[in-house]
Scaffold this active site. Structure first.
Site, PDB file in Angstrom:
ATOM      1  N   VAL A 190       0.829  -1.204   0.000  1.00 23.66           N
ATOM      2  CA  VAL A 190       0.000   0.000   0.000  1.00 23.66           C
ATOM      3  C   VAL A 190       0.864   1.256   0.000  1.00 23.66           C
ATOM      4  CG1 VAL A 190      -1.661   1.327   1.376  1.00 23.66           C
ATOM      5  CG2 VAL A 190      -2.007  -1.115   1.016  1.00 23.66           C
ATOM      6  N   LEU A 193      -7.178  -0.976  -2.727  1.00 23.82           N
ATOM      7  CA  LEU A 193      -6.471  -1.590  -3.868  1.00 23.82           C
ATOM      8  C   LEU A 193      -6.343  -3.098  -3.674  1.00 23.82           C
ATOM      9  CD1 LEU A 193      -3.380  -2.483  -2.944  1.00 23.82           C
ATOM     10  CD2 LEU A 193      -2.924  -0.072  -3.216  1.00 23.82           C
ATOM     11  N   GLY A 246      -7.777 -15.965   0.820  1.00 25.47           N
ATOM     12  CA  GLY A 246      -6.520 -15.903   1.568  1.00 25.47           C
ATOM     13  C   GLY A 246      -5.982 -14.499   1.473  1.00 25.47           C
ATOM     14  N   CYS A 272      -5.356  -9.633   3.680  1.00 27.71           N
ATOM     15  CA  CYS A 272      -6.452  -8.762   4.113  1.00 27.71           C
ATOM     16  C   CYS A 272      -7.685  -9.502   4.636  1.00 27.71           C
ATOM     17  CB  CYS A 272      -6.831  -7.814   2.980  1.00 27.71           C
ATOM     18  SG  CYS A 272      -5.545  -6.600   2.662  1.00 27.71           S
ATOM     19  N   ARG A 317       1.144 -14.494   1.741  1.00 31.83           N
ATOM     20  CA  ARG A 317       0.541 -14.388   3.065  1.00 31.83           C
ATOM     21  C   ARG A 317      -0.848 -15.027   3.069  1.00 31.83           C
ATOM     22  NH1 ARG A 317       1.612  -8.076   4.308  1.00 31.83           N
ATOM     23  NH2 ARG A 317       1.178  -7.929   2.091  1.00 31.83           N
TER      24      ARG A 317
HETATM   25  P1  NAD Z   1       3.287  -4.620   4.167  1.00 29.93           P
HETATM   26  O1  NAD Z   1       3.547  -5.556   5.297  1.00 29.93           O
HETATM   27  O2  NAD Z   1       3.516  -5.050   2.758  1.00 29.93           O
HETATM   28  O3  NAD Z   1       4.126  -3.291   4.390  1.00 29.93           O
HETATM   29  C1  NAD Z   1       4.228  -2.635   5.599  1.00 29.93           C
HETATM   30  C2  NAD Z   1       5.576  -1.895   5.617  1.00 29.93           C
HETATM   31  O4  NAD Z   1       5.595  -1.017   6.726  1.00 29.93           O
HETATM   32  C3  NAD Z   1       6.787  -2.828   5.765  1.00 29.93           C
HETATM   33  O5  NAD Z   1       7.716  -2.583   4.752  1.00 29.93           O
HETATM   34  C4  NAD Z   1       7.340  -2.458   7.154  1.00 29.93           C
HETATM   35  O6  NAD Z   1       8.757  -2.569   7.242  1.00 29.93           O
HETATM   36  C5  NAD Z   1       6.903  -1.027   7.292  1.00 29.93           C
HETATM   37  N1  NAD Z   1       6.783  -0.547   8.680  1.00 29.93           N
HETATM   38  C6  NAD Z   1       6.143  -1.135   9.712  1.00 29.93           C
HETATM   39  N2  NAD Z   1       6.201  -0.370  10.807  1.00 29.93           N
HETATM   40  C7  NAD Z   1       6.909   0.733  10.468  1.00 29.93           C
HETATM   41  C8  NAD Z   1       7.305   1.879  11.180  1.00 29.93           C
HETATM   42  N3  NAD Z   1       6.955   2.076  12.447  1.00 29.93           N
HETATM   43  N4  NAD Z   1       8.042   2.802  10.520  1.00 29.93           N
HETATM   44  C9  NAD Z   1       8.391   2.618   9.236  1.00 29.93           C
HETATM   45  N5  NAD Z   1       8.040   1.558   8.503  1.00 29.93           N
HETATM   46  C10 NAD Z   1       7.292   0.620   9.121  1.00 29.93           C
HETATM   47  O7  NAD Z   1       1.771  -4.160   4.358  1.00 29.93           O
HETATM   48  P2  NAD Z   1       0.702  -3.789   3.212  1.00 29.93           P
HETATM   49  O8  NAD Z   1       0.239  -5.031   2.545  1.00 29.93           O
HETATM   50  O9  NAD Z   1       1.218  -2.657   2.420  1.00 29.93           O
HETATM   51  O10 NAD Z   1      -0.503  -3.284   4.119  1.00 29.93           O
HETATM   52  C11 NAD Z   1      -0.432  -2.065   4.814  1.00 29.93           C
HETATM   53  C12 NAD Z   1      -1.808  -1.776   5.384  1.00 29.93           C
HETATM   54  O11 NAD Z   1      -2.737  -1.568   4.313  1.00 29.93           O
HETATM   55  C13 NAD Z   1      -2.389  -2.883   6.227  1.00 29.93           C
HETATM   56  O12 NAD Z   1      -3.150  -2.324   7.268  1.00 29.93           O
HETATM   57  C14 NAD Z   1      -3.296  -3.626   5.278  1.00 29.93           C
HETATM   58  O13 NAD Z   1      -4.345  -4.293   5.936  1.00 29.93           O
HETATM   59  C15 NAD Z   1      -3.824  -2.497   4.431  1.00 29.93           C
HETATM   60  N6  NAD Z   1      -4.224  -2.882   3.076  1.00 29.93           N
HETATM   61  C16 NAD Z   1      -3.469  -3.765   2.366  1.00 29.93           C
HETATM   62  C17 NAD Z   1      -3.855  -4.102   1.065  1.00 29.93           C
HETATM   63  C18 NAD Z   1      -3.074  -5.111   0.281  1.00 29.93           C
HETATM   64  O14 NAD Z   1      -3.594  -5.586  -0.734  1.00 29.93           O
HETATM   65  N7  NAD Z   1      -1.857  -5.453   0.657  1.00 29.93           N
HETATM   66  C19 NAD Z   1      -4.992  -3.516   0.505  1.00 29.93           C
HETATM   67  C20 NAD Z   1      -5.712  -2.584   1.241  1.00 29.93           C
HETATM   68  C21 NAD Z   1      -5.321  -2.268   2.530  1.00 29.93           C
END
Ligand code: NAD
Length: 440
Positions: free
Chosen positions: A11, A153, A257, A260, A327
């Site tokens: 994201v 997304l 799966g 999310c 995941r």
């Molecule tokens: P991700 O695990 O791919 O990325 C998270 C990133 O944040 C990692 O690179 C991690 O190192 C970094 N991070 C964590 N804590 C930090 C901090 N304190 N300072 C700096 N960096 C930090 O996660 P994602 O899949 O991008 O999801 C992020 C959020 O968006 C989640 O809440 C998820 O539920 C939501 N979301 C994800 C999707 C998806 O399809 N992946 C879609 C919609 C919403």
């Protein structure tokens, strides 16, 4: 606008790239130094169609840069997006530690007014929590606002989804703050819904839970079809043509799966319980989903007369096509269950093999193409519906297999055709077909 993004995951990185592409100046921070180094060298930490090009273009044009220094990002940005992970804890509740540490860091370095926009999926009330943490960590009191802007997304089409969302939800404490965030999205020309913060937080969970519910619903109906020799694909079409229901998310299979749906449904269950609201509907969706793979393997075991010592090919490892994200992948669960049952497993996935090595180690044989994964197997199982599996040379496939038995967890093929091609074909919620039946 000067924008900061905290978190360079699916994201955060897509948000940073798209806002830069829209002409903003963006600094993206992640605490994972190796990830930032990779990005600084123009390498993507995961596979996402179109992302590499967009990131490279905007880095070259100096609208996008990456830093390990959170203070640098906070100093630079007027609007800061939080896009860190919110995984489930061992209990299924939301682990907010990444959001809390992001809020702490923002507070510690805030010297002037900022708008903090939470994009992470986090339970209702997180906006207030972020506000409290920032206020508690500021060296001197500086005004700021916290907005909830949930992200919808999908991995595999993340860029397109962010450029062209069905809707943009902005949960803000005032009209003025909402307007500032709306301005960022205005170039997209998409519908924008402005709400209060907690309503926006609930919209995200309600959306994901509803989609998860649809999948579990059709899977429950698929089980009924299997028991009665009915055809789930026709049932799904029959109900999906009703415009009140719609055709989407009615694909029976191994269940949902990814990073999310499973965690968000569980989080909603916890939230409902916290507020003493009936959680039965969400619990049912989760329960139906949880047993999909187990049920599938049970069927394989029954048909193959036990799995111990059997060679099984598995097509697909990622949780869905067009991503290498593993995941909560049903495919990985399938492989693990087959291994537990004593089978030897050879796997193929168009992009997820490098990542799979870190999860499955040397417990399986990794193949470089779909046919290789079917070589001398007692059966083939299809776990992820990659497009390339649609264009299979079935003669070539059958000749490679020890027995022409396919268990299709994603209903990719027409059963009659599979029978004519000489396969014993087991799919989800449809009658099994065999070459004998085709001949008859
Ligand atoms: P991700 O695990 O791919 O990325 C998270 C990133 O944040 C990692 O690179 C991690 O190192 C970094 N991070 C964590 N804590 C930090 C901090 N304190 N300072 C700096 N960096 C930090 O996660 P994602 O899949 O991008 O999801 C992020 C959020 O968006 C989640 O809440 C998820 O539920 C939501 N979301 C994800 C999707 C998806 O399809 N992946 C879609 C919609 C919403």
């Amino acid at each position: 606008m000067q924008i900061g993004v905290i978190g360079a995951g699916y994201v955060g990185l897509v948000t940073a790239a798209v806002f830069a592409d829209l002409g903003n100046d963006v600094v993206c921070h992640d605490r994972d130094e190796s990830r930032i180094r990779m990005l600084q060298q123009g390498e993507m930490p995961f596979y996402e169609p179109g992302l590499q090009e967009m990131v490279t273009r905007n880095m070259r044009d100096r609208r996008l840069r990456f830093t390990t220094r959170v203070d640098e990002m906070v100093d630079f940005a007027r609007v800061i997006f939080i896009a860190v992970g919110t995984p489930a804890d061992s209990d299924g509740d939301t682990d907010l530690s990444q959001v809390k540490s992001a809020a702490r860091a923002i507070g510690q370095h805030m010297k002037e007014y900022k708008i903090i926009v939470n994009k992470s999926t986090a339970p209702v009330g997180t906006g207030d929590l972020v506000r409290q943490i920032i206020a508690a960590h500021q060296p001197q009191p500086v005004p700021f606002d916290v907005v909830s802007n949930p992200e919808f997304l999908r991995e595999g089409s993340a860029i397109q989804d962010m450029l062209n969302p069905d809707r943009i939800v902005i949960g803000a404490p005032s009209r003025q703050v909402a307007m500032a965030v709306m301005e960022l999205y205005a170039p997209l020309g998409r519908p924008i819904l402005v709400t209060d913060v907690q309503t926006a937080e609930i919209i995200k969970y309600a959306s994901n839970a509803f989609l998860a519910l649809k999948i579990s619903f059709i899977n429950a109906i698929a089980d009924l079809c299997e028991a009665t020799q009915a055809d789930i694909e026709m049932v799904a079409r029959g109900i999906g043509l009703d415009h009140r229901i719609g055709p989407h998310f009615l694909r029976a299979g191994l269940g949902y799966g990814g990073s999310c749906f499973p965690k968000d449904v569980q989080s909603l269950i916890h939230t409902a319980r916290r507020y003493r609201v009936d959680d039965g509907l969400f619990v049912a969706a989760h329960r139906i989903n949880r047993v999909r793979v187990e049920r599938f393997v049970h069927r394989m075991d029954h048909v193959l007369n036990g799995l111990d010592g059997k060679a099984i090919g598995v097509w697909g490892l990622s949780f869905k096509p067009d991503t290498d994200d593993l995941r909560e992948s049903r495919a990985v669960e399938l492989v693990q269950r087959l291994l537990d049952a004593g089978a030897t497993v050879q796997v193929y996935d168009p992009v997820a093999v490098p990542r799979a090595r870190t999860v499955l180690g040397d417990t399986v044989v990794y193949c470089t193409n779909a046919y290789e994964a079917a070589q001398d197997v007692d059966a083939l199982a299809i776990a992820t519906e990659w497009r390339e599996f649609r264009q299979v040379d079935f003669d070539r496939l059958r000749q490679r297999m020890r027995q022409p038995i396919i268990f299709d967890g994603r209903n990719m093929y027409d059963p009659e055709r599979m029978a004519r091609m000489g396969f014993y074909y087991y799919s989800i919620g449809r009658p099994m077909v065999s070459p004998e039946r085709a001949a008859g």
